[in-house]
Design an enzyme around this catalytic site. Structure first.
Site, PDB file in Angstrom:
ATOM      1  N   SER A 189      -3.681   3.271   0.090  1.00  0.00           N
ATOM      2  CA  SER A 189      -3.130   1.844   0.127  1.00  0.00           C
ATOM      3  C   SER A 189      -3.838   0.921   0.899  1.00  0.00           C
ATOM      4  O   SER A 189      -5.027   0.780   0.874  1.00  0.00           O
ATOM      5  CB  SER A 189      -1.516   1.850   0.358  1.00  0.00           C
ATOM      6  N   ASP A 231       1.114   3.713  -9.905  1.00  0.00           N
ATOM      7  CA  ASP A 231       1.172   2.970  -8.411  1.00  0.00           C
ATOM      8  C   ASP A 231       1.887   1.452  -8.605  1.00  0.00           C
ATOM      9  O   ASP A 231       2.220   1.137  -7.461  1.00  0.00           O
ATOM     10  CB  ASP A 231      -0.467   2.665  -8.349  1.00  0.00           C
ATOM     11  N   HIS A 287       3.479   4.846  -6.108  1.00  0.00           N
ATOM     12  CA  HIS A 287       2.694   4.668  -5.224  1.00  0.00           C
ATOM     13  C   HIS A 287       3.058   5.338  -3.707  1.00  0.00           C
ATOM     14  O   HIS A 287       4.243   5.583  -3.587  1.00  0.00           O
ATOM     15  CB  HIS A 287       2.736   3.115  -4.632  1.00  0.00           C
TER      16      HIS A 287
END
Ligand SMILES: *[C@@H]1O[C@H](CO)[C@@H](O)[C@H](O)[C@H]1NC(C)=O
Ligand SMILES: *[C@@H]1O[C@H](CO)[C@@H](O)[C@H](O)[C@H]1NC(C)=O
Length: 553
Positions: A215, A341, A456
């Site tokens: 991320s 995600d 995610h």
């Protein structure tokens, strides 16, 4: 009598030899550090040395670059994690963490006979939207998410984790020399440079350093390979669900956010020198709570509200990331995304997607597309909406419409920028190789809709080997995913090729080129059929070419 003492001594030595090798006290540039030697298992035990809380920088100061730690006298007991850098708590009403936060942690796998030398080194950069996070990660009791133990033992690599500044204290910028920003990126660079200078003393190979992150950490990894400041420091890099080209990775209007925050803490806003000086004299707690990420009733998609992020400062980042890939020409690069995600973001923008009993309308989907294509106005909206609804037919199912929402956000926020980064990397590569993946092991969260894939951050638990640690909480197939990821990742760290190295992998991972666009699909049944081509290419072409070339609204 003397003979008995000698015998006893010899026996003690024998016992010690049956024990593992351990580094004991290590001499670093700052002074001596002593960690703990840990034994895992009983029948065929494994050993590692663990150091927690080694300082690499002085206590941080508001809107100042970090400074190298000057060192200490005596032997530093490096046995406990240090607090994370100061940041808002999850409810965003208070702060946690400290200004004195530049510390790192090291895991060194050992064999039974002699201490390891020349081990590959993997340096982890955590995510958290550049707003939160810490080197050890979230924890349940003493089970920390970013515990390096499983990766170190299974992959025979040294794992390093560290803290860097986040939120306004990490990334506020006036967009000029008065407060250039990127403080968190400078912290990361300071840690990387420390590893380069010191890791040999722990048995690491300083010419074999791999950054990895997820991320905002994946975007950070990417930016650390693109800055001129790390050329020659980093050998390889892994970006999971985040690259420097993501729309949220660079804040293009930092002054707007700096002024908003300054006025909230009573600092002047019309003059950037006065603004920055005033903030330097303000309680860092007040600065931290002065920014709140809104999470409901948003006018625009959530991705626009991530205010504090890296900036093009003309120094650490001399230009837009897309123009800096020549700095990574000799850095092997592995990058990928999770197939859903965008689900986390989509669930904030349109909570209805997670409500099985509530219906979503085509209008709602169109409004989301409108929000994401705002910079290009109606031209962008029409083409994007037509592309994403092309397979809807006259009466699309609720599931299809909700899945479309997740696809749109996944593409725009993560997947397309990652494909662009892979393409730029491979086009600019000299000695470097490029690898691409898609992680699709479905979520195990019972609250998720049945159609959900990998959300995610769901890759993290496998990478850090949680299915081995918490046998009962995971299924055998989850351990397969974890074993495969750790093997590919650590092989890559050792050789620059995820297929070759100390660990066996399920199938060869072919490298990425712009021509074939090869990528590995990672889930619980990896076979030669998991090597695929041209990930979502019509959508990548749309965002990266058609959309980008449209005139701005
Ligand atoms: C990195 O580590 C691997 C495995 O230990 C080794 O074969 C290689 O020579 C090292 N150095 C570089 C620069 O890859
Ligand atoms: C796992 O990957 C394989 C190969 O790409 C694919 O055929 C299969 O559908 C995937 N399984 C899941 C559960 O996504």
């Amino acid at each position: 009598m003397a003979r008995r003492v000698t015998l006893a001594l010899a026996f003690t030595c024998l016992l010690a030899a049956a024990h593992a090798a351990t580094l004991g006290v290590v001499h670093t540039e700052g002074g001596f550090v002593e960690g703990v030697s840990k034994k895992i298992g009983t029948l065929s035990p494994q050993y590692l040395d663990i150091f927690k809380g080694i300082p690499f920088g002085l206590p941080t100061k508001v809107l100042e670059k970090p400074e190298k730690h000057p060192g200490w006298s005596g032997t530093l007991k490096a046995t406990d994690y240090k607090p994370r850098c100061m940041q808002a708590t999850l409810p965003q009403t208070d702060v946690r963490g400290e200004m004195d936060c530049l510390y790192l942690n090291v895991w060194v796998p050992q064999s039974r006979s002699e201490v390891s030398t020349k081990l590959p080194v993997m340096v982890w950069i955590y995510g958290g939207g550049f707003l939160l996070g810490g080197g050890q990660g979230a924890n349940f009791g003493d089970n920390y998410l970013y515990d390096g133990e499983e990766i170190a033992l299974r992959g025979k690599v040294i794992v390093v984790t560290f803290n860097y500044r986040v939120g306004p204290l990490g990334f506020l910028s006036t967009g000029d020399a008065n407060a250039p920003g990127n403080y968190g990126l400078w912290d990361q660079h300071l840690a990387i440079a420390w590893v380069k200078r010191n890791i040999a003393a722990f048995g690491g190979d300083p010419s074999n350093i791999t950054l990895f992150g997820e991320s905002a950490g994946g975007a950070s990894v990417s930016l650390q390979t693109l800055t001129p400041y790390n050329v020659g420091l980093i050998k390889r890099a892994i970006s999971q669900s985040g690259v420097g080209l993501c729309p949220w990775a660079i804040q293009q209007e930092p002054l707007k956010w700096a002024k908003q925050l300054a006025s909230r803490v009573g600092c002047p806003v019309d003059d950037t020198a006065a603004l920055a000086n005033c903030l330097r004299g303000t309680d860092p707690r007040a600065i931290t709570v002065a920014y709140k990420l809104e999470l409901g009733n948003l006018q625009y998609p959530l991705v626009y509200y991530l205010a504090y992020a890296p900036v093009i400062d003309g120094d650490f980042l001399p230009d837009e990331p897309r123009n800096l890939f020549s700095n990574a020409a000799d850095v092997d690069y592995l990058a990928g995304v999770n197939d859903m995600d965008g689900h986390l973001f989509a669930g904030v923008d349109l909570p209805v997607i997670n409500e099985p009993l509530q219906k979503i309308s085509a209008d709602t989907v169109q409004q989301l597309v409108q929000g994401l294509t705002l910079p290009k106005g109606s031209g962008g909206l029409t083409i994007a909406y037509d592309l994403y609804t092309a397979n809807w037919g006259p009466s699309p199912s609720q599931e299809l419409m909700k899945k479309t929402v997740v696809d749109i956000e996944t593409d725009y926020i993560f997947l397309v920028p990652t494909q662009e980064a892979l393409a730029y990397h491979s086009q600019n590569a000299k000695s470097a190789r490029t690898y691409s993946y898609l992680f699709s092991h479905p979520s195990r969260m019972p609250i998720y809709p049945s159609w959900a894939g990998a959300d995610h951050a769901e890759d993290l638990q496998y990478l850090f080997g949680k299915p081995f640690r918490n046998q009962l909480a995971y299924r055998p197939q989850d351990r397969d995913v974890a074993a495969a990821m750790i093997a590919y990742w650590t092989n890559f760290a050792a050789t620059g090729d995820p297929t070759n190295g100390p660990s066996k992998v399920p199938t060869p991972w072919l490298s990425y080129t712009t021509h074939y666009g090869m990528y590995l699909e990672i889930n619980n049944s990896i076979s030669y059929q998991s090597m695929k081509q041209s990930l979502r290419s019509p959508y990548v072409r749309f965002w990266a070419q058609t959309y980008r070339n449209l005139p701005s609204a």
